[in-house]
Design a protein around this motif. Structure first.
Motif, PDB file in Angstrom:
ATOM      1  N   MET A  28       0.866  -1.174   0.000  1.00 33.85           N
ATOM      2  CA  MET A  28       0.000   0.000   0.000  1.00 33.85           C
ATOM      3  C   MET A  28       0.905   1.227   0.000  1.00 33.85           C
ATOM      4  O   MET A  28       1.816   1.334   0.803  1.00 33.85           O
ATOM      5  CB  MET A  28      -0.924   0.037   1.208  1.00 33.85           C
ATOM      6  CG  MET A  28      -1.854   1.262   1.166  1.00 33.85           C
ATOM      7  SD  MET A  28      -3.003   1.374   2.548  1.00 33.85           S
ATOM      8  CE  MET A  28      -4.100   0.020   2.181  1.00 33.85           C
ATOM      9  N   TYR A  29       0.628   2.143  -0.942  1.00 36.45           N
ATOM     10  CA  TYR A  29       1.432   3.345  -1.095  1.00 36.45           C
ATOM     11  C   TYR A  29       0.600   4.582  -0.797  1.00 36.45           C
ATOM     12  O   TYR A  29      -0.483   4.756  -1.361  1.00 36.45           O
ATOM     13  CB  TYR A  29       1.977   3.454  -2.523  1.00 36.45           C
ATOM     14  CG  TYR A  29       2.879   2.311  -2.900  1.00 36.45           C
ATOM     15  CD1 TYR A  29       4.225   2.325  -2.546  1.00 36.45           C
ATOM     16  CD2 TYR A  29       2.394   1.222  -3.618  1.00 36.45           C
ATOM     17  CE1 TYR A  29       5.063   1.290  -2.891  1.00 36.45           C
ATOM     18  CE2 TYR A  29       3.227   0.182  -3.968  1.00 36.45           C
ATOM     19  CZ  TYR A  29       4.565   0.220  -3.612  1.00 36.45           C
ATOM     20  OH  TYR A  29       5.394  -0.817  -3.954  1.00 36.45           O
ATOM     21  N   LYS A  30       1.117   5.445   0.073  1.00 33.32           N
ATOM     22  CA  LYS A  30       0.466   6.718   0.365  1.00 33.32           C
ATOM     23  C   LYS A  30       0.775   7.669  -0.793  1.00 33.32           C
ATOM     24  O   LYS A  30       1.937   7.942  -1.089  1.00 33.32           O
ATOM     25  CB  LYS A  30       0.971   7.302   1.676  1.00 33.32           C
ATOM     26  CG  LYS A  30       0.253   8.561   2.080  1.00 33.32           C
ATOM     27  CD  LYS A  30       0.768   9.039   3.429  1.00 33.32           C
ATOM     28  CE  LYS A  30       0.119  10.341   3.816  1.00 33.32           C
ATOM     29  NZ  LYS A  30       0.753  10.892   5.014  1.00 33.32           N
ATOM     30  N   VAL A  31      -0.236   8.160  -1.447  1.00 34.64           N
ATOM     31  CA  VAL A  31      -0.082   8.952  -2.664  1.00 34.64           C
ATOM     32  C   VAL A  31       0.763  10.190  -2.421  1.00 34.64           C
ATOM     33  O   VAL A  31       0.471  11.006  -1.556  1.00 34.64           O
ATOM     34  CB  VAL A  31      -1.455   9.328  -3.250  1.00 34.64           C
ATOM     35  CG1 VAL A  31      -1.309  10.307  -4.400  1.00 34.64           C
ATOM     36  CG2 VAL A  31      -2.189   8.075  -3.709  1.00 34.64           C
ATOM     37  N   ALA A  36      -0.777  14.968   2.948  1.00 37.67           N
ATOM     38  CA  ALA A  36      -2.148  14.726   2.494  1.00 37.67           C
ATOM     39  C   ALA A  36      -2.245  14.948   0.989  1.00 37.67           C
ATOM     40  O   ALA A  36      -1.416  15.622   0.383  1.00 37.67           O
ATOM     41  CB  ALA A  36      -3.115  15.659   3.214  1.00 37.67           C
ATOM     42  N   TRP A  37      -3.264  14.357   0.388  1.00 36.17           N
ATOM     43  CA  TRP A  37      -3.623  14.582  -1.010  1.00 36.17           C
ATOM     44  C   TRP A  37      -4.128  16.009  -1.093  1.00 36.17           C
ATOM     45  O   TRP A  37      -5.062  16.381  -0.396  1.00 36.17           O
ATOM     46  CB  TRP A  37      -4.701  13.576  -1.399  1.00 36.17           C
ATOM     47  CG  TRP A  37      -5.488  13.750  -2.649  1.00 36.17           C
ATOM     48  CD1 TRP A  37      -6.837  14.004  -2.726  1.00 36.17           C
ATOM     49  CD2 TRP A  37      -5.042  13.619  -4.001  1.00 36.17           C
ATOM     50  NE1 TRP A  37      -7.242  14.037  -4.025  1.00 36.17           N
ATOM     51  CE2 TRP A  37      -6.158  13.810  -4.849  1.00 36.17           C
ATOM     52  CE3 TRP A  37      -3.813  13.375  -4.586  1.00 36.17           C
ATOM     53  CZ2 TRP A  37      -6.083  13.746  -6.237  1.00 36.17           C
ATOM     54  CZ3 TRP A  37      -3.730  13.311  -5.962  1.00 36.17           C
ATOM     55  CH2 TRP A  37      -4.850  13.493  -6.774  1.00 36.17           C
ATOM     56  N   GLY A  38      -3.493  16.823  -1.897  1.00 38.41           N
ATOM     57  CA  GLY A  38      -3.878  18.221  -2.013  1.00 38.41           C
ATOM     58  C   GLY A  38      -3.204  18.876  -3.199  1.00 38.41           C
ATOM     59  O   GLY A  38      -2.486  18.231  -3.960  1.00 38.41           O
ATOM     60  N   ILE A  39      -3.423  20.150  -3.353  1.00 34.91           N
ATOM     61  CA  ILE A  39      -2.785  20.907  -4.429  1.00 34.91           C
ATOM     62  C   ILE A  39      -1.280  20.859  -4.193  1.00 34.91           C
ATOM     63  O   ILE A  39      -0.815  21.133  -3.086  1.00 34.91           O
ATOM     64  CB  ILE A  39      -3.290  22.362  -4.446  1.00 34.91           C
ATOM     65  CG1 ILE A  39      -4.792  22.398  -4.754  1.00 34.91           C
ATOM     66  CG2 ILE A  39      -2.521  23.187  -5.470  1.00 34.91           C
ATOM     67  CD1 ILE A  39      -5.417  23.767  -4.591  1.00 34.91           C
ATOM     68  N   PHE A  65      -5.131   7.585  -0.547  1.00 33.56           N
ATOM     69  CA  PHE A  65      -5.284   9.037  -0.577  1.00 33.56           C
ATOM     70  C   PHE A  65      -5.775   9.480   0.797  1.00 33.56           C
ATOM     71  O   PHE A  65      -6.824   9.052   1.246  1.00 33.56           O
ATOM     72  CB  PHE A  65      -6.310   9.453  -1.630  1.00 33.56           C
ATOM     73  CG  PHE A  65      -5.931   9.150  -3.044  1.00 33.56           C
ATOM     74  CD1 PHE A  65      -5.418  10.145  -3.868  1.00 33.56           C
ATOM     75  CD2 PHE A  65      -6.098   7.881  -3.582  1.00 33.56           C
ATOM     76  CE1 PHE A  65      -5.092   9.884  -5.183  1.00 33.56           C
ATOM     77  CE2 PHE A  65      -5.770   7.612  -4.888  1.00 33.56           C
ATOM     78  CZ  PHE A  65      -5.250   8.617  -5.693  1.00 33.56           C
ATOM     79  N   LEU A  66      -5.016  10.356   1.434  1.00 31.70           N
ATOM     80  CA  LEU A  66      -5.372  10.871   2.747  1.00 31.70           C
ATOM     81  C   LEU A  66      -5.623  12.368   2.611  1.00 31.70           C
ATOM     82  O   LEU A  66      -4.788  13.096   2.070  1.00 31.70           O
ATOM     83  CB  LEU A  66      -4.220  10.616   3.726  1.00 31.70           C
ATOM     84  CG  LEU A  66      -4.437  11.018   5.177  1.00 31.70           C
ATOM     85  CD1 LEU A  66      -5.584  10.218   5.797  1.00 31.70           C
ATOM     86  CD2 LEU A  66      -3.155  10.787   5.969  1.00 31.70           C
ATOM     87  N   VAL A 100      -8.857   4.334  -0.375  1.00 28.48           N
ATOM     88  CA  VAL A 100      -7.927   3.332  -0.892  1.00 28.48           C
ATOM     89  C   VAL A 100      -8.488   2.771  -2.196  1.00 28.48           C
ATOM     90  O   VAL A 100      -9.644   2.366  -2.267  1.00 28.48           O
ATOM     91  CB  VAL A 100      -7.719   2.191   0.126  1.00 28.48           C
ATOM     92  CG1 VAL A 100      -6.839   1.093  -0.464  1.00 28.48           C
ATOM     93  CG2 VAL A 100      -7.116   2.732   1.413  1.00 28.48           C
ATOM     94  N   PHE A 101      -7.640   2.778  -3.220  1.00 30.95           N
ATOM     95  CA  PHE A 101      -7.983   2.171  -4.506  1.00 30.95           C
ATOM     96  C   PHE A 101      -7.077   0.957  -4.682  1.00 30.95           C
ATOM     97  O   PHE A 101      -5.852   1.069  -4.576  1.00 30.95           O
ATOM     98  CB  PHE A 101      -7.757   3.140  -5.668  1.00 30.95           C
ATOM     99  CG  PHE A 101      -8.734   4.271  -5.714  1.00 30.95           C
ATOM    100  CD1 PHE A 101      -9.879   4.187  -6.495  1.00 30.95           C
ATOM    101  CD2 PHE A 101      -8.511   5.426  -4.994  1.00 30.95           C
ATOM    102  CE1 PHE A 101     -10.779   5.233  -6.539  1.00 30.95           C
ATOM    103  CE2 PHE A 101      -9.403   6.483  -5.035  1.00 30.95           C
ATOM    104  CZ  PHE A 101     -10.556   6.386  -5.818  1.00 30.95           C
TER     105      PHE A 101
END
Length: 196
Positions: A28-31, A36-39, A65-66, A100-101
């Motif tokens: 599992m990879y944290k994007v 966090a997932w953001g701009i 994606f967090l 999670v995808f």
């Protein structure tokens, strides 16, 4: 009332299930490896494309994606929606803040933020997942469109053109497809490969 043997059977079944899940699951990879997932920050506008290129995904892996659920979301989209930053008709939408995808099929998958204006500021991710033998599927014409604006009419024979050697990483196929597609398309694809 259940006896000790029923409890022992239940514990054994739970343990077997956990072993099966662990054996089948991938990494599992944290994007983006960001908080966090953001701009993306101005200092790293290409953080998501660089991150995706740095990971060698495999079937069974997951991407995580967090983000604050009240401020953002993540949608899986088609290649054309990815190019246009269009989130109105997603393949899949998650907005729980801890999304999670699972990468269970080979190919290229596209994710964008559905928050207004975020995608156009670089909050988008394309992930390449190879087949079980480690080779990549060649990009489709739609995949090419995700990274380069297509002319109003595609050049003759473009749809049937070979998109690169079987098993080559998708970026190699982008360059191969550009070879015979005209100077405009060559320039657009070169820019797309640069962005990857």
């Amino acid at each position: 009332m259940r006896g000790p043997s029923a409890l022992a059977s239940l514990v054994a079944a739970a343990a077997a299930l956990l072993l099966l899940i662990e054996g089948c699951g991938g990494a599992m990879y944290k994007v983006g490896d960001l908080d966090a997932w953001g701009i993306p920050p101005p200092s790293k506008p290409d953080v998501y494309s660089r991150w995706a290129k740095s990971i060698h995904f495999a079937l069974g892996d997951s991407i995580w994606f967090l983000y604050p659920p009240s401020q953002d979301s993540v949608v899986q989209v088609t290649p054309r929606a990815f190019a246009a930053c269009e989130a109105s008709d997603p393949v899949l939408k998650l907005d729980d803040g801890n999304s999670v995808f699972n990468l269970t099929t080979p190919g290229r998958f596209y994710y964008i933020s559905a928050a207004p204006g975020h995608c156009r500021k670089g909050q988008k991710l394309a992930v390449d997942v190879p087949m079980a033998n480690g080779t990549y599927l060649p990009p489709t014409a739609n995949d090419l469109a995700a990274f380069a604006p297509m002319p109003a009419e595609a050049p003759a024979g473009f749809e049937s053109a070979a998109l690169g050697p079987a098993g080559a990483h998708p970026s190699a196929a982008f360059r191969a497809a550009a070879a015979g597609a005209g100077s405009f398309l060559l320039a657009a694809l070169s820019f797309a490969v640069f962005l990857l």
